[in-house]
Design a protein around this motif. Sequence first.
Motif, PDB file in Angstrom:
ATOM      1  N   THR B   7      39.658  47.114   1.105  1.00  0.00           N
ATOM      2  CA  THR B   7      41.075  46.824   1.307  1.00  0.00           C
ATOM      3  C   THR B   7      41.235  46.213   2.689  1.00  0.00           C
ATOM      4  OG1 THR B   7      41.409  49.059   2.083  1.00  0.00           O
ATOM      5  CG2 THR B   7      41.976  48.628  -0.212  1.00  0.00           C
ATOM      6  N   ASP B   9      42.952  45.724   6.024  1.00  0.00           N
ATOM      7  CA  ASP B   9      43.969  46.426   6.815  1.00  0.00           C
ATOM      8  C   ASP B   9      44.240  45.785   8.172  1.00  0.00           C
ATOM      9  OD1 ASP B   9      42.021  47.344   8.526  1.00  0.00           O
ATOM     10  OD2 ASP B   9      42.356  49.465   8.123  1.00  0.00           O
ATOM     11  N   ASN B  13      48.706  49.730   9.787  1.00  0.00           N
ATOM     12  CA  ASN B  13      49.018  50.722   8.753  1.00  0.00           C
ATOM     13  C   ASN B  13      50.294  50.318   8.024  1.00  0.00           C
ATOM     14  OD1 ASN B  13      49.609  52.923   7.189  1.00  0.00           O
ATOM     15  ND2 ASN B  13      49.030  54.429   8.751  1.00  0.00           N
ATOM     16  N   VAL B  14      50.104  49.476   7.010  1.00  0.00           N
ATOM     17  CA  VAL B  14      51.267  48.955   6.294  1.00  0.00           C
ATOM     18  C   VAL B  14      51.975  50.056   5.510  1.00  0.00           C
ATOM     19  CG1 VAL B  14      51.954  47.470   4.372  1.00  0.00           C
ATOM     20  CG2 VAL B  14      50.506  46.571   6.162  1.00  0.00           C
ATOM     21  N   GLU B  15      51.164  50.984   4.978  1.00  0.00           N
ATOM     22  CA  GLU B  15      51.769  52.097   4.224  1.00  0.00           C
ATOM     23  C   GLU B  15      52.789  52.833   5.081  1.00  0.00           C
ATOM     24  OE1 GLU B  15      51.467  52.790   1.021  1.00  0.00           O
ATOM     25  OE2 GLU B  15      50.296  50.944   0.978  1.00  0.00           O
ATOM     26  N   ALA B  16      52.409  53.064   6.353  1.00  0.00           N
ATOM     27  CA  ALA B  16      53.314  53.786   7.247  1.00  0.00           C
ATOM     28  C   ALA B  16      54.588  52.985   7.486  1.00  0.00           C
ATOM     29  CB  ALA B  16      52.622  54.073   8.574  1.00  0.00           C
ATOM     30  N   LEU B  18      55.928  50.731   5.454  1.00  0.00           N
ATOM     31  CA  LEU B  18      56.752  50.738   4.242  1.00  0.00           C
ATOM     32  C   LEU B  18      57.394  52.104   4.039  1.00  0.00           C
ATOM     33  CD1 LEU B  18      54.480  48.656   1.838  1.00  0.00           C
ATOM     34  CD2 LEU B  18      56.534  47.913   3.044  1.00  0.00           C
ATOM     35  N   GLY B  19      56.624  53.148   4.380  1.00  0.00           N
ATOM     36  CA  GLY B  19      57.167  54.507   4.287  1.00  0.00           C
ATOM     37  C   GLY B  19      58.359  54.670   5.211  1.00  0.00           C
ATOM     38  N   GLU B  22      61.399  53.101   3.767  1.00  0.00           N
ATOM     39  CA  GLU B  22      61.947  53.966   2.717  1.00  0.00           C
ATOM     40  C   GLU B  22      62.751  55.115   3.330  1.00  0.00           C
ATOM     41  OE1 GLU B  22      62.421  55.208  -1.261  1.00  0.00           O
ATOM     42  OE2 GLU B  22      61.554  53.348  -0.484  1.00  0.00           O
ATOM     43  N   SER B 104      50.997  42.220  10.654  1.00  0.00           N
ATOM     44  CA  SER B 104      51.633  43.102   9.662  1.00  0.00           C
ATOM     45  C   SER B 104      51.854  42.379   8.345  1.00  0.00           C
ATOM     46  CB  SER B 104      52.995  43.595  10.188  1.00  0.00           C
ATOM     47  OG  SER B 104      52.821  44.234  11.422  1.00  0.00           O
ATOM     48  N   THR B 107      48.578  41.698   6.509  1.00  0.00           N
ATOM     49  CA  THR B 107      48.028  42.888   5.872  1.00  0.00           C
ATOM     50  C   THR B 107      48.797  43.214   4.599  1.00  0.00           C
ATOM     51  OG1 THR B 107      47.486  43.666   8.072  1.00  0.00           O
ATOM     52  CG2 THR B 107      47.378  45.278   6.295  1.00  0.00           C
ATOM     53  N   HIS B 108      50.120  43.122   4.688  1.00  0.00           N
ATOM     54  CA  HIS B 108      50.960  43.376   3.526  1.00  0.00           C
ATOM     55  C   HIS B 108      50.609  42.411   2.388  1.00  0.00           C
ATOM     56  CE1 HIS B 108      54.215  44.805   1.203  1.00  0.00           C
ATOM     57  NE2 HIS B 108      55.011  43.773   1.381  1.00  0.00           N
TER      58      HIS B 108
END
Lengths: 440, 187
Positions: B7, B9, B13-16, B18-19, B22, B104, B107-108
Amino acid sequence: MSRERDHNGRLVGVHDALIIGAGHAGLAASRLLAEQGVDHVVLERGEIANAWRTERWDSLRLLTPNWQTRLPGQAYEGDDPDGFMTVAELVELLENYARSNRAQLFTGTTVRSLSLDGDHYEVRTQRGRWRARSVILATGACNKPSIPAVAAELPGSIRQCSTLDYRSPAQMAAGGVLVVGASATGLQLADELLEAGHDVTLSVGEHVRMPRRYRGKDIFHWLERTGIHAERFDEVEDLTRGRRLPSPQLVGRGDLPMLDLNYLQDRGARLVGRLMTIREGRALCSGSLRNVCALADLKLDRLLDRIDDTADAEGAKPGERYAPTRLPGNTALGIDFAAEGITNVIWATGFKPDYHWLDVPVLDRKGQLVHEGGVVASPGLYTLGLPLMRRRSSSFIFGIEDDARDITRHLAGFLGHQHRRRSHGVHRNDARGPGMQQCA
Amino acid sequence: MNEAIQTIDNGVNVEALLGAREALGQAPEAALFKWRATSEWVNGTHTRSEVKEFFGLGEGQSHKQAFAFDTDHPEIFASEDKGVTPGELLLVGLAGCLTAGIASVATHRGIKLNSVRATVEAGMDIQGVLGMDADVRNGFSGIVVDYTIDADATEAEIAALVAQSQKRSLVFDALTNPTDVHVRVNA
């Protein structure tokens, strides 16, 4: 339908469904409800196609070609499939369509409030009350102009209007015009004001650049064939953004290959960035003009790449690519109205719906209707005709058919469900909230 | 044979991110941040500034350490050149902001970056700040950012990264659009 009397003894119409608005969306929904045998009534504040009659400029033609201007049960049958309808022609089309619908339709009936009372929605108008188990809000997305607050800071000598009030260049004061907004509307008005001899400055934010025709066909042919228009709201990556997209820079004219910023600059328009604020009688504009144009050029190329796959398969004639948007070496960052002789400002900055009469708690903190593909967050309440409501095509006239089929089917299912529950003596669905428990 | 699924990256930390988007959608007041710098005049045109505390997510926050910045002017301005000019520091901010955005967004979009280099150049007519010509502005006459990017992507995809990063950049916005600046003096 049935009739009840209210506590003052006045008659109240009671229906299974009620549609607010007799534009293309409301009329399409009425046609489909009738086909499904759902008893309903349509209320309209003015006349049929009211906004088209009273809130559009004189030269406007539909963005969609005639072959695509269809409604449920009615295809285009005229002799100019590649032409573009005038507003008057569209109004006539909608009137005829309404006439062939047999639903009860009350014009001149302005809804003052819509509230939930037990298992019925109650609709108050200036000419009486209606009650209905379900309601479709077909009032559209363009009730009020969305004008930035800085409009109040414009010098008093400037004549300003929104695109809902604009009719023709004849309304303008002598002198230059600043058109704020680079959607289809902004560009069309800029073009006709240049034609009428005005100096035109165009304030450009994010926009969608699109040619009228590509590879020998109208762009809407390709948007349909590629499946782009059919993309559903639950498939789109960024729905909020998708719903806020400005209309593509198109005009309903066969003789102009592309209404874009290059064309307008060739005709003498001056471009400035997005209007950010007004200070001491001067407008300050964003230095992001280059970037919004670069974004639009990149997106245009991506769109054409996508179309090429389909067009190649169809054996369409070879495609062309368009030169990037040209920008002056020095982008102006401000507008001095007096020094530049600008006496008019037109706000082509989009619209917002007006729900001030909606007394059901279904709006979010920004005043937007909370809905899942047109199914509003209150059982039995629906909407139609909002941008990307269920599909990318939702805001176009032809796009109403698929949406209205989905919504009226859902509505009929809801009514059937309600009837079944009632006939089996089952308690009302808890999900409808505590208010629903009190119904007999 | 097992091939590990790689993956992309890019160290982001794209998850963070996006989190956070949210979570902040539910509590928009937590999205209100305050950035803060303190400064102290040293001598001549030399000032030392420090950045440590900031506010966000509803409470006071802190960098892991205090960062200090010296600003001054070069010797041709008859200064001692103890640090970069404040204007150059703005260019540093623009490069840092746009490049962080590029990383960013890349990565996304699953794009691996190999190298991202930028040169930021700003024009200025110093007649403005010297008060010699009222028609010349104090600020930059223009800024040009030149990126050289090596990434596993097409030219158009790279151009889109750079365009998107401008759309979501604080410093780009702050430099291109007016901001209300309130300078107060405390007794």
